[in-house]
Design an enzyme around this catalytic site. Sequence first.
Site, PDB file in Angstrom:
ATOM      1  CD  GLU A   1      -1.444  -2.397   1.913  1.00 40.95           C
ATOM      2  OE1 GLU A   1      -2.279  -3.258   2.210  1.00 40.95           O
ATOM      3  OE2 GLU A   1      -0.216  -2.521   2.155  1.00 40.95           O
TER       4      GLU A   1
ATOM      5  CB  CYS B   1      -0.641  -0.087   4.994  1.00 42.18           C
ATOM      6  SG  CYS B   1       0.980  -0.722   4.519  1.00 42.18           S
TER       7      CYS B   1
END
Length: 154
Positions: free
Chosen positions: A53, A84
């Site tokens: 991510e 993330c």
Amino acid sequence: MNEFMKIAVEEAFQGMKNNDGGPFGAVIVKDGKIIARAHNEVIGTNDPTAHAEVNAIRKATRALGRFDLSDCEIYSSCEPCPMCFAAIHWAKIKKLYYGCTREDAANIDFDDQYIYDVIKGTAKELQVEVLQVDRTESLEPFEEWKFKMDRVQY
């Protein structure tokens, strides 16, 4: 299968097969088009923050030339870890789709429960000793920022 999630899963396979990192992939989409795709590269880069991510966010911000991704969506092959998840919020992404759960990740030895426990203040032991020092001197750039006329708020 959702076309964007399919690509996130393909990224997870690619990173794993290349020994770049764990089996995680992510795709960032704007107006139905892929802006960025990435996979976990922790092993390949020796960077513990090189999660799928975060890598996808970095690629998307470079591609769009801005830090605000509020008009984008992210597809992740797994429920994002706390880092993330925070990065998705900092990027102002409004919609997150994920495949596997954090429990699925824990079942293959990617367990973030300790971090959740630290955040909640329920961890039995702390891995990191946290000490505050030199607050007065550290406040100096904050004071200057407060009055900076050409600052960009984010």
